[in-house]
Design an enzyme around this catalytic site. Structure first.
Site, PDB file in Angstrom:
ATOM      1  N   SER A 158       0.855  -1.173   0.000  1.00  0.00           N
ATOM      2  CA  SER A 158       0.000   0.000   0.000  1.00  0.00           C
ATOM      3  C   SER A 158       0.892   1.223   0.000  1.00  0.00           C
ATOM      4  CB  SER A 158      -0.861  -0.020   1.271  1.00  0.00           C
ATOM      5  OG  SER A 158      -1.506   1.208   1.477  1.00  0.00           O
TER       6      SER A 158
ATOM      7  N   TYR B 152      -2.356   0.628  10.823  1.00  0.00           N
ATOM      8  CA  TYR B 152      -2.339   0.108   9.457  1.00  0.00           C
ATOM      9  C   TYR B 152      -1.002   0.399   8.774  1.00  0.00           C
ATOM     10  CZ  TYR B 152      -3.592  -0.719   4.598  1.00  0.00           C
ATOM     11  OH  TYR B 152      -3.612  -1.174   3.302  1.00  0.00           O
TER      12      TYR B 152
END
Length: 178
Positions: free
Chosen positions: A137, A150
């Site tokens: 990501s 995250y």
């Protein structure tokens, strides 16, 4: 571009999102695809729709990983590519973070992914070839407000990818972060 027909691919988190789209593309190109997912009903429906092989697995359930990896290997008659796509996220401001948030996110995004990759690498080392694709990501490059948990998991995945790339190169195993 490498020919995909007949390639045997295991995709974690393959019943939705990026995993499902990847499985759809690979099966359309003739690859043999196994997808994993936590929701058995959804997994079975998607696998049927895509002509993929379903393996009911939540990678955060570490005690299932070895047997489910073996199931995938036998179901496909081998294994050429692992796509580590399963991932979860949660947002919290620093003052609101609870330890269990780190434990839950890392159980899937880092620990389970690593344990599964260990099992797959056993096959890859025996055959002296294989490809591991870790789905990352932009959160592995730059943090953002409320992204501590995250982002930390995706930064960890980026680090794991770099280490595995250097470690597994001698066994003709490619490790890629997308």
């Amino acid at each position: 571009m490498e020919k995909l027909s007949g390639k045997k691919v295991l995709i974690t988190g393959g019943s939705s999102g990026i995993g499902k789209a990847t499985a759809k593309m690979l099966t359309s190109k003739g690859a043999v695809v196994c997808i994993t997912g936590r929701d058995k009903h959804k997994l079975d429906n998607v696998a049927s729709e895509l002509n993929a092989i379903p393996i009911h697995l939540d990678v955060s359930k570490y005690n299932q990983i070895a047997v489910k990896t073996l199931d995938a290997f036998h179901s496909m008659g081998g294994l050429d590519v692992l796509i580590n796509n399963a991932g979860i996220g949660e947002l919290s401001r620093l003052e609101d973070i609870k330890l269990n948030q780190f434990e839950n996110i890392f159980a899937t995004n880092v620990f389970g992914l690593t344990m599964l990759t260990q099992e797959v690498v056993k096959f890859f080392k025996t055959q002296q070839r294989g490809t591991i694709i870790n789905i990352g990501s932009s959160a592995s490059l730059k943090g953002f407000p409320s992204g501590s948990v995250y982002c930390a998991s995706k930064f960890a995945l980026r680090g794991l990818t770099e280490c595995w790339r250097h470690e597994l190169r001698r066994d003709n195993i490619r490790v890629i972060l997308v």
